[in-house]
Scaffold this active site. Structure first.
Site, PDB file in Angstrom:
ATOM      1  N   ASP A 215       5.960  -2.203  -9.242  1.00 48.74           N
ATOM      2  CA  ASP A 215       4.764  -1.929  -8.462  1.00 48.74           C
ATOM      3  C   ASP A 215       4.765  -2.942  -7.304  1.00 48.74           C
ATOM      4  O   ASP A 215       5.488  -3.945  -7.357  1.00 48.74           O
ATOM      5  CB  ASP A 215       3.548  -2.134  -9.385  1.00 48.74           C
ATOM      6  CG  ASP A 215       2.250  -1.973  -8.653  1.00 48.74           C
ATOM      7  OD1 ASP A 215       2.074  -0.944  -7.981  1.00 48.74           O
ATOM      8  OD2 ASP A 215       1.405  -2.881  -8.735  1.00 48.74           O
TER       9      ASP A 215
ATOM     10  N   ASP B 137       1.635  -3.981  -4.873  1.00 46.90           N
ATOM     11  CA  ASP B 137       0.433  -4.819  -4.784  1.00 46.90           C
ATOM     12  C   ASP B 137       0.115  -5.429  -6.156  1.00 46.90           C
ATOM     13  O   ASP B 137      -0.083  -4.704  -7.125  1.00 46.90           O
ATOM     14  CB  ASP B 137      -0.737  -3.958  -4.297  1.00 46.90           C
ATOM     15  CG  ASP B 137      -2.041  -4.721  -4.287  1.00 46.90           C
ATOM     16  OD1 ASP B 137      -2.014  -5.960  -4.149  1.00 46.90           O
ATOM     17  OD2 ASP B 137      -3.099  -4.085  -4.431  1.00 46.90           O
TER      18      ASP B 137
ATOM     19  N   ASN C  96       1.604   2.632   2.571  1.00 47.45           N
ATOM     20  CA  ASN C  96       2.010   1.622   3.553  1.00 47.45           C
ATOM     21  C   ASN C  96       3.105   0.703   3.003  1.00 47.45           C
ATOM     22  O   ASN C  96       3.373  -0.354   3.576  1.00 47.45           O
ATOM     23  CB  ASN C  96       0.804   0.777   3.956  1.00 47.45           C
ATOM     24  CG  ASN C  96      -0.254   1.601   4.658  1.00 47.45           C
ATOM     25  OD1 ASN C  96       0.013   2.199   5.690  1.00 47.45           O
ATOM     26  ND2 ASN C  96      -1.445   1.676   4.079  1.00 47.45           N
TER      27      ASN C  96
HETATM   28  P1  B16 Z   1      -2.692   2.563   0.711  1.00 49.65           P
HETATM   29  P2  B16 Z   1       0.177  -0.597  -5.689  1.00 49.65           P
HETATM   30  C1  B16 Z   1      -2.012   0.209  -4.412  1.00 49.65           C
HETATM   31  O1  B16 Z   1      -0.796  -0.475  -4.401  1.00 49.65           O
HETATM   32  C2  B16 Z   1      -3.166  -0.787  -4.318  1.00 49.65           C
HETATM   33  O2  B16 Z   1      -3.215  -1.592  -5.495  1.00 49.65           O
HETATM   34  C3  B16 Z   1      -4.475  -0.053  -4.180  1.00 49.65           C
HETATM   35  O3  B16 Z   1      -5.540  -0.954  -4.076  1.00 49.65           O
HETATM   36  C4  B16 Z   1      -4.398   0.850  -2.946  1.00 49.65           C
HETATM   37  O4  B16 Z   1      -5.594   1.593  -2.807  1.00 49.65           O
HETATM   38  C5  B16 Z   1      -3.217   1.801  -3.099  1.00 49.65           C
HETATM   39  O5  B16 Z   1      -2.023   1.042  -3.259  1.00 49.65           O
HETATM   40  C6  B16 Z   1      -3.055   2.731  -1.911  1.00 49.65           C
HETATM   41  O6  B16 Z   1      -2.733   1.979  -0.787  1.00 49.65           O
HETATM   42  O7  B16 Z   1      -4.089   2.751   1.172  1.00 49.65           O
HETATM   43  O8  B16 Z   1      -1.919   1.503   1.465  1.00 49.65           O
HETATM   44  O9  B16 Z   1      -1.940   3.876   0.642  1.00 49.65           O
HETATM   45  O10 B16 Z   1      -0.463  -1.558  -6.639  1.00 49.65           O
HETATM   46  O11 B16 Z   1       0.357   0.788  -6.289  1.00 49.65           O
HETATM   47  O12 B16 Z   1       1.445  -1.123  -5.091  1.00 49.65           O
HETATM   48 MG    MG Z   2      -0.505  -2.961  -8.295  1.00 50.38          MG
END
Ligand code: B16
Ligand code: MG
Length: 219
Positions: free
Chosen positions: A8, A10, A117
């Protein structure tokens, strides 16, 4: 036998959660909505549109789908701008060391993130070299707790789920790993990821040595 790792992003490789929080907070303030770190915790690992629905419901706000998409886009613009300040110094402690070691030992490595992103985050961290496959929010339509993103990563690595270890910091991420038949490493408190095969407080403790010791019969 373990042949690959799926990470993962984030909360495991880097802490974009704070930047997500700042961007949602700015949007919520502009809308006159209540939003704090407690609500933010519910957004961990959750997709962008699911996140804005959680914030909207928390405020009992009535917003139609079109407006909701526009608001989520506004938040995303703020978030993406803030990523410009991210550098290779922004790995979570222990993450880059682990990625380096996995490369050295010849394991296959994929990213399995809900973020759309992720490519930009990896670019800012100069982390592309550590990954054979990038699975992100654009790769599959069903998000965690569905296992699709991890199944996507395993398939692209040409591995079976039982040949991979998933690192995750979100409850729904561990659910997804288990649903897909992967081995799992939870990063964070037991209330969140206590259902993982093995749990560590942070990436600093989740070293290859520790993981090999835990899954010793698989290496
Ligand atoms: P985006 P992960 C997730 O990342 C985040 O933890 C979450 O808070 C966020 O809403 C989601 O990605 C979508 O992100 O808006 O940049 O598409 O933990 O799956 O790496
Ligand atoms: Mg995460």
């Amino acid at each position: 036998m373990i042949k690959g790792f799926i990470f993962d992003l984030d909360g495991v490789i880097t802490d974009t959660a704070e930047l997500h929080f700042q961007a949602w907070k700015k949007l919520a303030d502009d809308m006159g909505w209540q939003f704090d770190r407690e609500v933010n915790e519910k957004l961990r690992g959750v997709s962008r549109m699911d996140s804005i629905n959680i914030i909207k419901d928390h405020n009992n706000a009535q917003v139609d789908e079109e407006k909701l998409v526009a608001l989520a886009t506004l938040k995303n613009d703020i978030y993406v701008d803030s990523l410009d300040h991210m550098t290779p110094n922004d790995y979570l402690p222990g993450a880059q060391e682990l990625l380096n070691l996995l490369r050295k030992e010849g394991f296959l490595v994929a990213l399995g993130s809900a973020s759309r992103n992720a490519i930009k985050v990896l670019k800012q961290l100069e982390a592309n070299k550590y990954f054979d496959v990038i699975g992100d929010g654009n790769s599959v339509s069903k998000s965690k707790p569905e296992p699709d993103i991890f199944l996507f990563g395993a398939k692209a690595l040409d591995l079976k789920p039982e040949e991979c270890i998933v690192y995750e910091d979100a409850e729904s991420g561990i659910d997804a790993a288990k649903a897909g038949g992967f081995h799992s490493v939870g990063i964070g408190p037991a209330e969140r990821v206590g259902h993982a095969d093995v749990r560590f407080d942070s990436m600093k403790e989740a070293t290859l040595f520790e993981v090999k010791s835990h899954f010793s019969e698989l290496f």
